[in-house]
Design a protein around this motif. Sequence first.
Motif, mmCIF file in Angstrom:
data_model
loop_
_atom_site.group_PDB
_atom_site.id
_atom_site.type_symbol
_atom_site.label_atom_id
_atom_site.label_comp_id
_atom_site.label_asym_id
_atom_site.label_seq_id
_atom_site.Cartn_x
_atom_site.Cartn_y
_atom_site.Cartn_z
ATOM 1 N N VAL A 224 0.868 -1.320 -0.159
ATOM 2 C CA VAL A 224 -0.196 -0.125 -0.219
ATOM 3 C C VAL A 224 1.025 1.423 -0.507
ATOM 4 C CG1 VAL A 224 -1.568 1.548 1.433
ATOM 5 C CG2 VAL A 224 -1.746 -1.025 0.903
ATOM 6 N N ASP A 225 0.702 2.249 -0.990
ATOM 7 C CA ASP A 225 1.403 3.493 -0.630
ATOM 8 C C ASP A 225 0.311 4.897 -0.867
ATOM 9 O OD1 ASP A 225 3.576 4.880 -1.497
ATOM 10 O OD2 ASP A 225 3.861 4.784 -3.487
ATOM 11 N N VAL A 226 0.935 5.764 -0.440
ATOM 12 C CA VAL A 226 0.623 6.848 -0.669
ATOM 13 C C VAL A 226 0.581 7.574 -1.425
ATOM 14 C CG1 VAL A 226 0.531 8.913 1.334
ATOM 15 C CG2 VAL A 226 0.751 7.093 1.970
ATOM 16 N N SER A 235 -4.006 12.601 2.097
ATOM 17 C CA SER A 235 -3.032 11.029 1.834
ATOM 18 C C SER A 235 -4.457 10.676 1.319
ATOM 19 C CB SER A 235 -2.269 11.344 2.897
ATOM 20 O OG SER A 235 -1.539 12.269 2.764
ATOM 21 N N ARG A 237 -4.287 6.562 0.414
ATOM 22 C CA ARG A 237 -3.289 4.870 1.123
ATOM 23 C C ARG A 237 -4.940 4.060 -1.183
ATOM 24 N NH1 ARG A 237 -0.432 3.955 4.973
ATOM 25 N NH2 ARG A 237 -0.800 5.066 7.497
ATOM 26 N N TYR A 238 -4.109 4.063 -1.638
ATOM 27 C CA TYR A 238 -3.703 3.147 -2.715
ATOM 28 C C TYR A 238 -2.490 2.152 -2.515
ATOM 29 C CZ TYR A 238 -0.799 5.224 -5.822
ATOM 30 O OH TYR A 238 0.968 5.290 -6.508
ATOM 31 N N GLY A 281 -7.740 2.625 5.504
ATOM 32 C CA GLY A 281 -6.332 2.005 6.366
ATOM 33 C C GLY A 281 -6.157 1.542 7.568
ATOM 34 N N GLN A 292 -5.703 -4.737 5.135
ATOM 35 C CA GLN A 292 -5.837 -3.443 5.362
ATOM 36 C C GLN A 292 -7.299 -2.812 4.504
ATOM 37 O OE1 GLN A 292 -2.630 -0.994 4.306
ATOM 38 N NE2 GLN A 292 -3.103 0.624 5.552
ATOM 39 N N LEU A 294 -9.040 -0.601 1.841
ATOM 40 C CA LEU A 294 -8.246 -0.186 0.954
ATOM 41 C C LEU A 294 -9.067 1.435 0.475
ATOM 42 C CD1 LEU A 294 -6.810 -1.887 -1.672
ATOM 43 C CD2 LEU A 294 -5.546 -0.749 0.380
#
Length: 487
Positions: A224-226, A235, A237-238, A281, A292, A294
């Motif tokens: 997971v990146d931001v 922000s 998360r994806y 998140g 997590q 999403l």
Amino acid sequence: MQTVACPSCGAPVAFRSHASVLAVCEYCRATVLKERDAVRDLGKMSEVLEDYSRIQLGTSGIHGGRSFTVVGRIQLRYDAGMWNEWYVLFDDGSDGWLGDASGQYVMTTRREPAPGWPAFEAIQVTRQYDVGFGPYVASDKRVAKCIGGQGELPFRVGAGWEARVADFRRGPSFATLDYSDANVEQPAPLLYAGTAVTLEGMKCQLLRDDEQIKASAGKVRGKVDVLQCRSCGTSIRYLPGLAANCVCPACATRMDASSPEVEVLLKGEEHERVRFTLSLGAVAKIGAQTYQVLGALRRADDEGETWDEYLLYSTQGPFFWLVETSEGWSRSEALDDWPTPPLPDMRNVQVDGVAYTRSWAYPARVLYAAGAFNWRVKAGDVVQVAEYEHGQNGLAAEYTQEELTWSRSSPVADDQVRAWFQLPAAGAAKNAREPMRQRDIAWKALLWILGLNFIPLLFNFTATFFLIALGLVALFLPMMLAPDKQS
């Protein structure tokens, strides 16, 4: 295998399959067309966008007792997302296609279409058609464009090439009618048929690991990146390459982060955020895996009843949904093995030999969406839903004019969800407020007693001042020193 010199740069270009007519030079990206006695440069082929697939050229496996090797790929984009089609060569010289979309896979080979095949414009999702080996239900109909390619391919294709395809399902079986090259002289579509598969089930070798994916895509698959909202900076998360269609929870701006340059699809407006039980998140420990949240949706039916849906993902498992209604929680997962009969307007269907009976049919509208999803979604989207029940378990068919999906759900206890996400027990908040309520009642009672006894004292206030002060201290000091359990 035939090796030719690239007409653009002179590098060797290999054709492993006799059926291949086109290959992409890995050095200069030239599209090399193989003709009877020569090769021709058709121009540059676009590189595939951020490549997060575990599959690569050279990946091998076994399907139907035959070994295969991946020798080419095209990448296709449509309105709601994108997918890969991997061209495979079997050890007996035949070929096929391995479809790769959001972690779900199908393997198909070329077949002959049945007489009376439908025209592309006439195909209706949810209707049944005989594509050559019995009735299949139309599950998907779309027009997509080629945005990149690799390796060798069995037909001429380039950036911007348009694919007109319709998919059909019956149980685990899968078929595609490809109308891309159909014309007046040759109106018949190409038929590809096969089944849903998994990479593990095919014992695939030479799959890419995290470091190889990071080297080509810049990020690790499944991590997971931001992303910063291009409109307001919030922000988000994806999941690069898998859940990259994002909706900002603050301003509802929609973005597509599947390519190196994030594309703003639609700018939103500031609005009040919807409160969900599970926050974007939030992390859950489910068995041995970490999941997590999403994305989150709030949807409503035609009678105004609302419910919430949360998209969960783990690097060790597929996507699934947690659904929260007024009746409790359920876990829902997409099916690869579809019900029979497959139509959502049928009264009874079967999955794995278990009969389900239709209980509800209604339109479902998205009221609010936030976070990251593996397809494009926005407030106002409407799908038709048909629900089926067998005891506490359920099936759901969701369909539009373009797509039909099936999912299976099972109930999850509220205490179990709270344990997964380490949330306080359902009664904890109520019990925490209770001491404050009791003390409020005590304070009000003392004030009433004081008021009633204070009236006669007013007539002789000077003589009784000391007694009044002493009484006030005796009445209120215990309450002031009582512990506040809520703090």
